[in-house]
Write a protein that holds these residues in place. Structure first.
Motif, PDB file in Angstrom:
ATOM      1  N   ILE A  48      57.975  96.374  58.299  1.00 21.11           N
ATOM      2  CA  ILE A  48      58.905  95.450  57.633  1.00 21.11           C
ATOM      3  C   ILE A  48      58.494  95.205  56.178  1.00 21.11           C
ATOM      4  CG2 ILE A  48      60.116  93.247  57.803  1.00 21.11           C
ATOM      5  CD1 ILE A  48      60.437  95.211  60.195  1.00 21.11           C
ATOM      6  N   GLY A  49      57.211  94.942  55.966  1.00 17.02           N
ATOM      7  CA  GLY A  49      56.751  94.666  54.601  1.00 17.02           C
ATOM      8  C   GLY A  49      56.534  95.902  53.759  1.00 17.02           C
ATOM      9  N   THR A  50      56.451  97.073  54.401  1.00 18.65           N
ATOM     10  CA  THR A  50      56.190  98.307  53.654  1.00 18.65           C
ATOM     11  C   THR A  50      57.444  99.138  53.412  1.00 18.65           C
ATOM     12  OG1 THR A  50      55.629  99.400  55.754  1.00 18.65           O
ATOM     13  CG2 THR A  50      53.802  98.503  54.449  1.00 18.65           C
ATOM     14  N   VAL A  51      58.393  99.112  54.351  1.00 21.79           N
ATOM     15  CA  VAL A  51      59.577  99.982  54.259  1.00 21.79           C
ATOM     16  C   VAL A  51      60.888  99.198  54.250  1.00 21.79           C
ATOM     17  CG1 VAL A  51      60.878 101.840  55.382  1.00 21.79           C
ATOM     18  CG2 VAL A  51      58.379 101.910  55.367  1.00 21.79           C
ATOM     19  N   VAL A  52      61.063  98.311  55.227  1.00 16.74           N
ATOM     20  CA  VAL A  52      62.347  97.625  55.363  1.00 16.74           C
ATOM     21  C   VAL A  52      62.571  96.638  54.230  1.00 16.74           C
ATOM     22  CG1 VAL A  52      63.829  96.250  56.882  1.00 16.74           C
ATOM     23  CG2 VAL A  52      62.207  97.877  57.873  1.00 16.74           C
ATOM     24  N   PHE A  53      61.583  95.764  53.997  1.00 13.82           N
ATOM     25  CA  PHE A  53      61.694  94.767  52.924  1.00 13.82           C
ATOM     26  C   PHE A  53      60.432  94.748  52.065  1.00 13.82           C
ATOM     27  CE2 PHE A  53      64.483  92.736  56.245  1.00 13.82           C
ATOM     28  CZ  PHE A  53      65.684  92.968  55.567  1.00 13.82           C
ATOM     29  N   PRO A  54      60.219  95.786  51.273  1.00  9.48           N
ATOM     30  CA  PRO A  54      59.033  95.781  50.395  1.00  9.48           C
ATOM     31  C   PRO A  54      59.099  94.675  49.345  1.00  9.48           C
ATOM     32  CG  PRO A  54      60.505  97.616  49.865  1.00  9.48           C
ATOM     33  CD  PRO A  54      60.998  97.021  51.147  1.00  9.48           C
ATOM     34  N   GLN A  55      60.303  94.103  49.154  1.00  6.54           N
ATOM     35  CA  GLN A  55      60.477  93.021  48.182  1.00  6.54           C
ATOM     36  C   GLN A  55      60.359  91.642  48.823  1.00  6.54           C
ATOM     37  OE1 GLN A  55      62.837  94.518  49.775  1.00  6.54           O
ATOM     38  NE2 GLN A  55      64.693  93.282  49.971  1.00  6.54           N
ATOM     39  N   GLU A  94      59.345  88.081  49.969  1.00 12.88           N
ATOM     40  CA  GLU A  94      58.533  87.100  49.255  1.00 12.88           C
ATOM     41  C   GLU A  94      57.230  86.769  49.987  1.00 12.88           C
ATOM     42  OE1 GLU A  94      62.761  86.487  47.874  1.00 12.88           O
ATOM     43  OE2 GLU A  94      61.765  86.862  49.793  1.00 12.88           O
ATOM     44  N   LEU A  95      57.268  86.834  51.315  1.00  9.60           N
ATOM     45  CA  LEU A  95      56.054  86.561  52.102  1.00  9.60           C
ATOM     46  C   LEU A  95      55.854  87.681  53.110  1.00  9.60           C
ATOM     47  CD1 LEU A  95      53.690  84.776  52.942  1.00  9.60           C
ATOM     48  CD2 LEU A  95      55.247  83.518  54.453  1.00  9.60           C
ATOM     49  N   LYS A  96      54.699  88.345  53.008  1.00  5.40           N
ATOM     50  CA  LYS A  96      54.356  89.422  53.928  1.00  5.40           C
ATOM     51  C   LYS A  96      53.071  89.048  54.669  1.00  5.40           C
ATOM     52  CE  LYS A  96      56.124  92.890  50.693  1.00  5.40           C
ATOM     53  NZ  LYS A  96      55.775  94.097  49.904  1.00  5.40           N
ATOM     54  N   LEU A  97      53.104  89.184  55.975  1.00  6.64           N
ATOM     55  CA  LEU A  97      51.950  88.867  56.803  1.00  6.64           C
ATOM     56  C   LEU A  97      51.614  90.053  57.686  1.00  6.64           C
ATOM     57  CD1 LEU A  97      53.237  85.361  57.914  1.00  6.64           C
ATOM     58  CD2 LEU A  97      51.523  85.793  56.159  1.00  6.64           C
ATOM     59  N   PHE A  98      50.329  90.226  57.975  1.00  3.91           N
ATOM     60  CA  PHE A  98      49.892  91.301  58.860  1.00  3.91           C
ATOM     61  C   PHE A  98      48.996  90.688  59.912  1.00  3.91           C
ATOM     62  CE2 PHE A  98      47.429  94.905  60.356  1.00  3.91           C
ATOM     63  CZ  PHE A  98      48.363  95.930  60.375  1.00  3.91           C
ATOM     64  N   LEU A  99      49.462  90.738  61.185  1.00  2.00           N
ATOM     65  CA  LEU A  99      48.739  90.124  62.292  1.00  2.00           C
ATOM     66  C   LEU A  99      47.905  91.153  63.048  1.00  2.00           C
ATOM     67  CD1 LEU A  99      50.622  87.828  61.540  1.00  2.00           C
ATOM     68  CD2 LEU A  99      51.102  87.475  63.962  1.00  2.00           C
ATOM     69  N   ARG A 131      50.994 100.041  58.763  1.00  2.00           N
ATOM     70  CA  ARG A 131      49.899  99.783  57.834  1.00  2.00           C
ATOM     71  C   ARG A 131      50.143  98.452  57.136  1.00  2.00           C
ATOM     72  NH1 ARG A 131      51.302 100.805  52.561  1.00  2.00           N
ATOM     73  NH2 ARG A 131      53.182 102.058  52.201  1.00  2.00           N
ATOM     74  N   LYS A 132      49.082  97.880  56.645  1.00  9.43           N
ATOM     75  CA  LYS A 132      49.180  96.603  55.953  1.00  9.43           C
ATOM     76  C   LYS A 132      49.655  96.826  54.522  1.00  9.43           C
ATOM     77  CE  LYS A 132      46.226  92.916  54.176  1.00  9.43           C
ATOM     78  NZ  LYS A 132      44.813  92.493  53.997  1.00  9.43           N
ATOM     79  N   ALA A 133      50.703  96.117  54.124  1.00  9.79           N
ATOM     80  CA  ALA A 133      51.180  96.205  52.742  1.00  9.79           C
ATOM     81  C   ALA A 133      50.095  95.655  51.814  1.00  9.79           C
ATOM     82  CB  ALA A 133      52.466  95.399  52.577  1.00  9.79           C
ATOM     83  N   GLU A 134      50.027  96.187  50.615  1.00  4.54           N
ATOM     84  CA  GLU A 134      48.975  95.776  49.678  1.00  4.54           C
ATOM     85  C   GLU A 134      48.993  94.276  49.410  1.00  4.54           C
ATOM     86  OE1 GLU A 134      49.037  98.060  46.120  1.00  4.54           O
ATOM     87  OE2 GLU A 134      48.617  99.971  47.122  1.00  4.54           O
ATOM     88  N   ASP A 135      50.178  93.682  49.395  1.00  4.51           N
ATOM     89  CA  ASP A 135      50.283  92.254  49.090  1.00  4.51           C
ATOM     90  C   ASP A 135      50.482  91.394  50.341  1.00  4.51           C
ATOM     91  OD1 ASP A 135      52.754  93.419  49.474  1.00  4.51           O
ATOM     92  OD2 ASP A 135      53.788  92.250  47.941  1.00  4.51           O
TER      93      ASP A 135
END
Length: 235
Positions: free
Chosen positions: A135-142, A144-149, A196-200
């Motif tokens: 989700i944070g890397t491909v679907v919504f790279p933009q 505002e809040l990205k979390l990796f559990l 994978r975990k997005a950089e941000d």
């Protein structure tokens, strides 16, 4: 109040879906379970004997699939469930026979493109919480809040086993661990949109965190992002 997109990625049985649902409810946002979408496609493929090696069969099947999230009659907590071609399949898609096959279906490029397009369409108006693996890397790279559990695999297996037991599905802990290990390997090594975990993204280890604490952590981070978005608009 300005709305944002909250993307929650991570491994299976880390509490992504349950946390995302609670956060969405607290914020008055829409919750979208991307994993349920892949499970629904998997269920359809199983029911219709779709060969995972036949691109023509896969394309034909995808053209006949419609996935929706609705609040079923009688449900009062506002949480939506998964509907496949008009039928509620929330229980069926959580079964082990679907879990055993979902990663193999999820790595098919046609399937991922089909569902990513639907997910991006759902998020155009923002105000959503979506969980999954890309989700944070491909679907919504933009977002505002990205979390990796993440969490220890033994704890993840214990949680998944308890979840299955609550649905009267008796599965050994060994079998659950093997299923999670298989899914982790496929999810992290597939060519198309690997986990994978997005950089941000902010990483949260849920091994020793209670569910309520997990939700509170995410909500605090969400409120900060929402206030920051409001400040940017006012400037």
């Amino acid at each position: 109040m300005n709305k944002i997109i909250i993307a929650i990625d991570g491994y299976s049985a880390c509490g992504k879906s349950s946390t995302a649902k609670a956060v969405a409810a607290a914020l008055g946002y829409s919750y979208i379970d991307s994993g349920a979408m892949y499970r629904a496609v998997t269920l359809y493929f199983i029911q219709h004997y779709v060969s995972l090696d036949n691109e023509r069969e896969i394309s034909r099947a995808l053209n006949n699939i419609e996935i929706e999230f609705r609040i079923p009659p009688g449900r009062t907590d506002g949480i939506s469930e998964t509907y496949l071609n008009g039928l509620n399949v929330e229980e069926e898609i959580r079964s082990m026979f679907v879990s055993d096959m979902v990663s193999d279906v999820s790595k098919i490029p046609q399937v991922r493109r089909f569902l990513v397009a639907q997910q991006q369409k759902m998020g155009k108006k923002k105000g959503i919480v979506m969980d999954g693996r890309d989700i944070g890397t491909v679907v919504f790279p933009q977002a505002e809040l990205k979390l990796f559990l993440t969490a220890d695999i033994n704890e993840r297996a214990r949680r998944r086993q308890a979840e299955l037991l609550a649905k009267e599905q008796l599965v050994s802990l060994k079998e659950v661990i093997e299923n999670l290990q298989k899914r982790d390997l496929i999810d992290t090594t597939r060519a198309e949109s690997p986990l994978r975990k997005a950089e941000d993204a902010i990483e949260i280890d849920t091994t020793f965190v209670t569910f309520d604490e997990q939700v509170e952590i995410v909500l605090r981070k969400a409120y900060r992002k929402i206030m920051y978005a409001a400040d940017e608009v006012s400037q």
